[in-house]
Design an enzyme around this catalytic site. Structure first.
Site, PDB file in Angstrom:
ATOM      1  N   LEU A 196       0.854  -1.185   0.000  1.00  0.00           N
ATOM      2  CA  LEU A 196       0.000   0.000   0.000  1.00  0.00           C
ATOM      3  C   LEU A 196       0.891   1.237   0.000  1.00  0.00           C
ATOM      4  CD1 LEU A 196      -2.673  -1.122   2.628  1.00  0.00           C
ATOM      5  CD2 LEU A 196      -2.766  -1.341   0.130  1.00  0.00           C
ATOM      6  N   ASP A 197       1.124   1.778  -1.188  1.00  0.00           N
ATOM      7  CA  ASP A 197       2.048   2.897  -1.340  1.00  0.00           C
ATOM      8  C   ASP A 197       1.443   4.185  -0.780  1.00  0.00           C
ATOM      9  OD1 ASP A 197       4.436   4.233  -2.663  1.00  0.00           O
ATOM     10  OD2 ASP A 197       2.784   5.255  -3.676  1.00  0.00           O
ATOM     11  N   ALA A 198       2.235   4.890   0.047  1.00  0.00           N
ATOM     12  CA  ALA A 198       1.868   6.219   0.562  1.00  0.00           C
ATOM     13  C   ALA A 198       0.479   6.231   1.191  1.00  0.00           C
ATOM     14  CB  ALA A 198       1.953   7.266  -0.558  1.00  0.00           C
TER      15      ALA A 198
END
Length: 583
Positions: free
Chosen positions: A237-239
């Protein structure tokens, strides 16, 4: 606990409760059904005990799809062939950084989540990788490219895309919004309804989506379902910390963001009991830990404080700050663990060192890294001041020397840093360029003008092969030794990601901790000389059990006198154990 311990009615109940909080004005019964439809049919109905989600045999390789290239071949084919020939029996999992069509940020401005960038390959290539390794895929969940269909439709007032983006009045005071960049937060955009100002946490080419619209949630659940169907097992889960926006708040770590992560975990586990969520939150340590939730959010969180603290310890020859942090770290909750790393495609995050390194120590470290060719990227704080956000440098060059300047121990320091990472509680993750002792890429930095390019080299296969085959060269020395150490680790139950860890106190130059296997069959005393001088360690300080036979795993040398002393060479590591399983 995975959702396989839940009945379908219990799953519905939990999903319904989260949706009711997130979208109180929607038909929650209908939305619950829509979420289950979006994630797609179940892939398995296994029951996976938490301690069996991972083991000491797990280690992760982080790479771009085109980190290794060969003329006439698709980059993903070249990557798979290189991994098959050199690393298949070393790593259990591979993180291929965003492999989608994109417009900027080396993949993190996604144009189309449903396609593989044709310059890299296709879904068959991704699926083939997933047969050899557990595959981690990026869910760039906070923003999309300004060239995406969603954003173009938003501008024309069409679906899908209408209502998908965060708008704000430029006259509203947004100074308390936390973000990692110095560019203006809002982007002026022409739409069918006139001029709008859309929210851009990272860049004006990366436009933040609006999860307050439940249709956005459903879009991303469909994307997760597609990734799992194509063979991905780990979802990054990026950023994610910036996901939910509410005016009047700092728009980071909001309760709704945590609820979305809980919801995604429930639905991901429902679809595939072996699937894991990894949260990427480059923030101070205490904030980062919140993404474990109550063992109901991320399965794995990046150990973001480890890189700056390990680098500091080896540059200073002093483990005091690293040791204090380790003593304060809680064991990971049941069904959760840490992802340990010291280098990545981004820089060395500095916010995770806040409250851990003093300002003086931080500035001295940054000055030293700059003298080794590094760059410092900044962010703007609430008062409008620019503050260091990350150091951009190849890890190999970060270890060119110490605070006293360059010296002859660059390779030894790099290997020592990775030997620390391999032994710390959690799953170790290696950025591909660390394996090759890749130096700073000054040419790419100059060509792009982006600081992060300094550590994103694209190797030609022939040049890379020459580097790792050069007798006695840094590439060969590091590549061969790290592969050996990773294989060695995979046979030690005391290195299970959830095995007990206890910090030892010797002296500042010696970093030491103890690991014990979950069944108490093995102990490993991990001891590191962080200095450029030989250091003597008294074995009597370790209280080794005298009725057992002890030896050093790394050198395969027996310990003949449990009350004697051992002299460690500069940057030497010891893994002293009472257990031996043949490799």
């Amino acid at each position: 606990m995975t959702t396989d311990f839940l009945s379908l009615d219990e799953l519905h109940c939990k999903v319904h409760a989260l949706l009711e909080t997130l979208y109180p004005n929607r038909d929650t019964d209908e939305l619950t059904k829509a979420c289950l439809d979006a994630i797609g049919p179940r892939q398995n109905k296994d029951v996976v005990a938490p301690e069996r989600l991972w083991s000491e045999k797990d280690s992760l390789l982080i790479t771009y799809g085109n980190s290794v290239r060969e003329a006439g071949h698709k980059p993903l084919d070249t990557l798979q062939n290189f991994l098959h020939d050199n690393l298949q029996n070393v790593f259990s999992a591979v993180h291929v950084l965003p492999f989608f069509p994109h417009s900027s940020d080396d993949g993190f401005a996604v144009i189309d989540y449903t396609q593989v960038d044709p310059e890299l390959g296709d879904w068959d290539d991704i699926n083939a990788l997933s047969h050899d390794f557990k595959l981690m895929a990026d869910l760039v969940i906070n923003h999309v490219s300004s060239q995406s269909l969603w954003f173009r439709n938003y501008q024309y007032g069409k679906d899908p895309g209408r209502g998908y983006f965060v708008e704000a009045d430029p006259n509203y005071d947004l100074s308390n919004v936390v973000r990692p960049r110095t560019s203006p937060l809002l982007r002026k955009t022409e739409t069918a309804e006139g001029i709008k100002h859309v929210w851009c946490t990272f860049s004006h080419d990366q436009v933040d989506v609006d999860f307050r619209n439940e249709q956005v949630l459903l879009e991303y659940l469909r994307i997760i379902g597609r990734y799992l169907d194509e063979g991905a097992q780990w979802i990054r889960l990026d950023a994610v910390a910036f996901l939910w926006k509410e005016l009047g708040t700092n728009c980071i770590h909001l309760p709704q963001t945590h609820d979305v992560v809980k919801l995604v975990r429930l639905l991901t586990e429902y679809k595939n009991a072996h699937a894991l969520l990894i949260s990427e939150t480059n923030v101070p340590n205490r904030e980062n830990l919140t993404y474990f939730g109550n063992s109901n959010e991320a399965h794995i969180i990046y150990n973001f404080s480890l890189p700056p603290l390990v680098i500091h310890a080896l540059l200073a020859g002093d483990c005091s700050y690293l040791k204090s942090w380790m003593m304060s770290m809680p064991p990971s909750p049941v069904g959760c663990t840490y992802l340990n790393f010291t280098a990545s495609h981004d820089g060395i995050g500095l916010r995770p060192a806040e409250g851990l390194l003093s300002d003086g120590e931080l500035q001295q470290m940054l000055g030293t890294l700059e003298s080794f060719g590094g760059r410092i990227s900044t962010r703007t704080d609430a008062e409008g001041n620019e503050k260091p956000y990350e150091a951009n440098i190849a890890l190999f060059d970060a270890f060119k020397g110490t605070y006293n300047g360059t010296d002859k121990w660059q390779v030894e320091r790099l290997i020592c840093s990775q030997t620390i990472m391999l032994a710390v509680e959690g799953i170790p993750a290696f950025y591909i360029h660390t394996l090759f002792a890749t130096p700073n890429d000054e040419d790419k930095l100059e060509a792009t003008g982006h600081n992060r390019s300094i550590n994103r080299r694209n190797w030609s296969l022939s040049d890379l092969q020459a580097r790792i085959d050069e007798p006695g060269g840094p590439g060969q020395r590091v590549f061969d030794e790290l592969r050996r150490l990773i294989r060695l680790r995979s046979h030690q139950p005391a290195f299970h990601p959830n095995a007990t860890q206890f910090t030892l106190h010797i002296r500042p130059e010696i970093f030491a901790f103890w690991r014990q296997s979950m069944r108490r069959t093995q102990s490993i005393f991990c001891i590191y000389n962080l200095s450029d001088q030989p250091q003597e360690v008294s074995l009597s300080d370790l209280n080794l059990i005298s009725t057992e036979t002890w030896f050093d795993l790394i050198s395969d040398q027996p310990i003949t006198d449990l009350y004697g002393k051992i002299t460690l060479s500069p940057y030497q590591a010891l893994w002293l154990t009472n257990y031996n399983e043949p490799l």
